[in-house]
Scaffold this motif. Structure first.
Motif, PDB file in Angstrom:
ATOM      1  N   ALA A   1      14.456  11.440 -46.128  1.00 37.82           N
ATOM      2  CA  ALA A   1      14.725  11.718 -44.711  1.00 37.82           C
ATOM      3  C   ALA A   1      13.710  10.984 -43.840  1.00 37.82           C
ATOM      4  O   ALA A   1      12.508  11.053 -44.060  1.00 37.82           O
ATOM      5  CB  ALA A   1      14.666  13.217 -44.445  1.00 37.82           C
ATOM      6  N   GLY A   2      14.206  10.250 -42.880  1.00 37.81           N
ATOM      7  CA  GLY A   2      13.327   9.536 -41.965  1.00 37.81           C
ATOM      8  C   GLY A   2      12.855   8.193 -42.462  1.00 37.81           C
ATOM      9  O   GLY A   2      12.190   7.455 -41.726  1.00 37.81           O
ATOM     10  N   VAL A   3      13.186   7.839 -43.721  1.00 41.99           N
ATOM     11  CA  VAL A   3      12.812   6.522 -44.249  1.00 41.99           C
ATOM     12  C   VAL A   3      13.719   5.464 -43.636  1.00 41.99           C
ATOM     13  O   VAL A   3      14.932   5.658 -43.534  1.00 41.99           O
ATOM     14  CB  VAL A   3      12.919   6.514 -45.795  1.00 41.99           C
ATOM     15  CG1 VAL A   3      12.790   5.108 -46.346  1.00 41.99           C
ATOM     16  CG2 VAL A   3      11.854   7.419 -46.403  1.00 41.99           C
ATOM     17  N   ASP A   4      13.155   4.351 -43.228  1.00 40.55           N
ATOM     18  CA  ASP A   4      13.956   3.247 -42.692  1.00 40.55           C
ATOM     19  C   ASP A   4      14.719   2.604 -43.840  1.00 40.55           C
ATOM     20  O   ASP A   4      14.154   1.877 -44.649  1.00 40.55           O
ATOM     21  CB  ASP A   4      13.047   2.221 -42.014  1.00 40.55           C
ATOM     22  CG  ASP A   4      13.825   1.015 -41.480  1.00 40.55           C
ATOM     23  OD1 ASP A   4      15.073   1.069 -41.459  1.00 40.55           O
ATOM     24  OD2 ASP A   4      13.173   0.034 -41.087  1.00 40.55           O
ATOM     25  N   ALA A   5      16.017   2.883 -43.916  1.00 41.37           N
ATOM     26  CA  ALA A   5      16.826   2.397 -45.025  1.00 41.37           C
ATOM     27  C   ALA A   5      17.438   1.035 -44.750  1.00 41.37           C
ATOM     28  O   ALA A   5      18.067   0.446 -45.642  1.00 41.37           O
ATOM     29  CB  ALA A   5      17.932   3.406 -45.344  1.00 41.37           C
ATOM     30  N   GLY A   6      17.323   0.533 -43.537  1.00 44.75           N
ATOM     31  CA  GLY A   6      17.858  -0.791 -43.242  1.00 44.75           C
ATOM     32  C   GLY A   6      19.348  -0.911 -43.471  1.00 44.75           C
ATOM     33  O   GLY A   6      19.848  -1.966 -43.855  1.00 44.75           O
TER      34      GLY A   6
ATOM     35  N   ASP B   1      22.657  15.048 -42.449  1.00 47.00           N
ATOM     36  CA  ASP B   1      21.875  14.597 -41.295  1.00 47.00           C
ATOM     37  C   ASP B   1      20.913  13.477 -41.665  1.00 47.00           C
ATOM     38  O   ASP B   1      20.599  12.613 -40.830  1.00 47.00           O
ATOM     39  CB  ASP B   1      21.084  15.764 -40.690  1.00 47.00           C
ATOM     40  CG  ASP B   1      21.974  16.780 -39.983  1.00 47.00           C
ATOM     41  OD1 ASP B   1      23.143  16.449 -39.701  1.00 47.00           O
ATOM     42  OD2 ASP B   1      21.507  17.901 -39.742  1.00 47.00           O
ATOM     43  N   ALA B   2      20.461  13.457 -42.921  1.00 43.28           N
ATOM     44  CA  ALA B   2      19.549  12.407 -43.386  1.00 43.28           C
ATOM     45  C   ALA B   2      20.279  11.110 -43.719  1.00 43.28           C
ATOM     46  O   ALA B   2      19.630  10.115 -44.061  1.00 43.28           O
ATOM     47  CB  ALA B   2      18.778  12.897 -44.608  1.00 43.28           C
ATOM     48  N   GLY B   3      21.616  11.118 -43.613  1.00 47.09           N
ATOM     49  CA  GLY B   3      22.393   9.913 -43.901  1.00 47.09           C
ATOM     50  C   GLY B   3      22.583   9.636 -45.372  1.00 47.09           C
ATOM     51  O   GLY B   3      22.984   8.526 -45.748  1.00 47.09           O
TER      52      GLY B   3
END
Length: 525
Positions: free
Chosen positions: A343-348, A370-372
């Protein structure tokens, strides 16, 4: 230019909101190049024309989670999946053939056969005294070895492993025969005579032919151990793979991250490495799932990674490199740790995945969405549970957590991406069964009670789980629909998967499978 392949006489569910239906599809190379009248106009003397005589075409089915080589190499010998008790097991073992060097192997054994008693090799010694025997239980995370098998492997007592695995021993320190998780299982598996290359290649192609016959066009292969990539390359030297594969090698606590980085560009004609597979826990039946509180045996409170923060660092390493990760997370605490790690990590733009999610509260489902993160589930696994909660899975969890089983509908209604698969060889690779289980929450063709029926999917949701949602999980904008420019992955059913009863769909013949423009299965009317 003409079409290479033209499908006519069909009803096409395109799953494309711009053009929901069609009657004809033209393919050139690996792409869909036209629909309907435009497709018919591309016919010439070089075009292969297939009249589907009323069959229903959808985007090609994708199995979101399978173990092609593990299934071929580890699930060998006598099939024990039909054993309902110890007497059935005794009968099956008594007729088991001896393999190379006298080994007896088996697979598919259900934990419920032991009726809640400890799983030991006593029955192996009773029926096959002195023989080297190893049986892989149905979950693929545990095996049962005879005394002679343990002797040949040099296993005389407990061992320490970097990952959380166990050679189960009695109070005196003697192995009981039960081996939990990969490192422990490999102690015996490593001394089994290896399968000859020709047999391995033949078995793999045979399995994949069977997959294509159920409508599968692609699969995500969640293993690449022991030279698997070289095996795929060697098989492809002589034949086209009937099912295209995206391969995700394992990242274990002891793995070399740089080595996993280095293989991300390996590919063949119809397979390619594309991601990394993690484990944060094991299985509920084996007592190795990571749960928020212990199961009824006081087990299930530990992660597969002895230091869960090391998992977090590793998964974030690949996220930073824009490499997709998929994490086996069955227990609720395991799923929560994966969410917390990503969660909140830039996954690009990369969609990271969580596999299995066998018990999860609705608030954690919403956090995952919500975390994608992508939820990847295997509806066929509900076939190993019982609606009356008398099975080992349910007993270990207790009624409250068993009521949160495989929350497929919760994911969809929370707006999440849900990928469906089989987890073959843990369950049948038959894509039709996956679609049926998703709707029924019970074994098709039976009157079994449904397991958490409130989590059943609609027919459209089930189909999307093996088409459009599978493509979205991969970030593949050119797959998952029947539209011009899309990759030519197509499945033709003899019944309409959106209207046929799920029990009927489960064994209705598939007329045609096209995978990347290659006709991989055809059954004439």
């Amino acid at each position: 230019m003409s079409a290479d392949l033209l499908l006519v006489g069909a009803t096409v569910h395109t799953l494309d909101p711009e053009r929901p239906t069609a009657q004809a599809v033209a393919v050139r190379g690996d792409r869909i190049v036209a629909l309907d009248d435009d497709a018919l106009a591309l016919r010439d003397q070089h075009t292969e024309v297939v009249d589907l005589d009323g069959a229903v075409v959808t985007p090609g089915l994708v199995d979101g989670h399978l173990h092609a080589l593990f299934g071929v190499t580890a699930f060998t010998g006598v099939d024990l999946s039909s054993c309902g008790g110890l007497d059935d097991l005794r009968a099956a073992l008594s007729g088991a053939p001896r393999g190379r060097d006298g080994w007896v192997t088996g697979f598919g054994l259900d934990h419920n056969v032991f009726g809640g008693a400890p799983i030991t090799n006593a029955v192996l010694e009773e029926v096959l005294p002195g023989a080297p025997v190893v049986i892989v239980l149905y979950d693929g995370h545990s095996s049962l070895a005879s005394e002679e098998a343990l002797r040949r492997a040099g296993v005389t007592g407990p061992r320490a492993f970097e990952q959380r695995a166990e050679i189960v021993c009695d109070p005196a320190g003697r192995p009981t025969g039960l081996l939990l998780e990969h490192a422990a299982m490999e102690t015996v598996r490593d001394v089994l005579p290896p399968m000859e290359a020709a047999e391995l290649h033949q078995r793999l192609l045979g399995v994949m032919d069977g997959m294509a016959a159920t409508g599968l066009t692609r699969g995500v292969m969640m293993d690449a151990e022991g030279g698997a990539l070289d095996v795929l390359a060697a098989v492809e030297d002589g034949a086209d793979l009937p099912v295209q594969l995206r391969v995700m090698p394992w990242c274990m606590p002891e793995s070399d991250l740089a080595g996993l980085d280095a293989v991300q560009d390996r590919a063949g004609r119809r397979w390619a490495v594309g991601g990394v597979k993690f484990f944060i826990d094991g299985t509920i039946e084996g007592g190795t799932a990571w749960l928020g509180h212990a199961d009824c045996h006081g087990q299930g409170t530990d992660a597969f990674w002895r230091d869960p923060s090391a998992y977090t660092r590793a998964v974030q390493h690949f996220a930073a490199a824009r490499v997709q990760t998929a994490t086996h997370a069955i227990g609720d605490a395991g799923v929560r740790h994966v969410i917390d790690s990503l969660a909140g990590v830039d996954a690009g733009g990369v969609r990271h995945r969580v596999e299995h999610l066998e018990t999860l509260a609705i608030e954690d489902v919403r956090r995952l969405v919500d975390a994608g993160l992508v939820a990847s589930m295997q509806p066929s696994h509900t076939g190993y549970a019982r609606a009356d909660l008398t099975d080992e899975w349910s007993v270990r969890l207790g009624a409250d957590r068993a009521a949160r089983a495989w929350p497929c509908r919760d994911v969809r209604e929370s707006g999440g991406t849900l990928v469906l698969g089989s987890d073959w060889p843990i369950a049948s690779y038959d894509a039709r069964e996956v679609l049926a289980f998703a709707q029924l929450r019970r074994r098709p063709g039976t009157d079994d009670g449904a397991v958490t029926p409130q989590q059943a999917l609609s027919p459209l949701m089930a189909l999307e789980g093996m088409t459009t949602h599978a493509a979205a999980a991969d970030g593949a904008s050119d797959r998952g629909r029947v539209a011009v420019g899309q990759r030519a992955d197509l499945t033709a059913f003899t019944v309409d998967p959106l209207t046929a009863p799920a029990d009927e769909l489960a064994d209705a013949p598939v007329r045609l499978t096209v995978s990347g423009g290659l006709l991989t299965h055809r059954k004439d009317a």
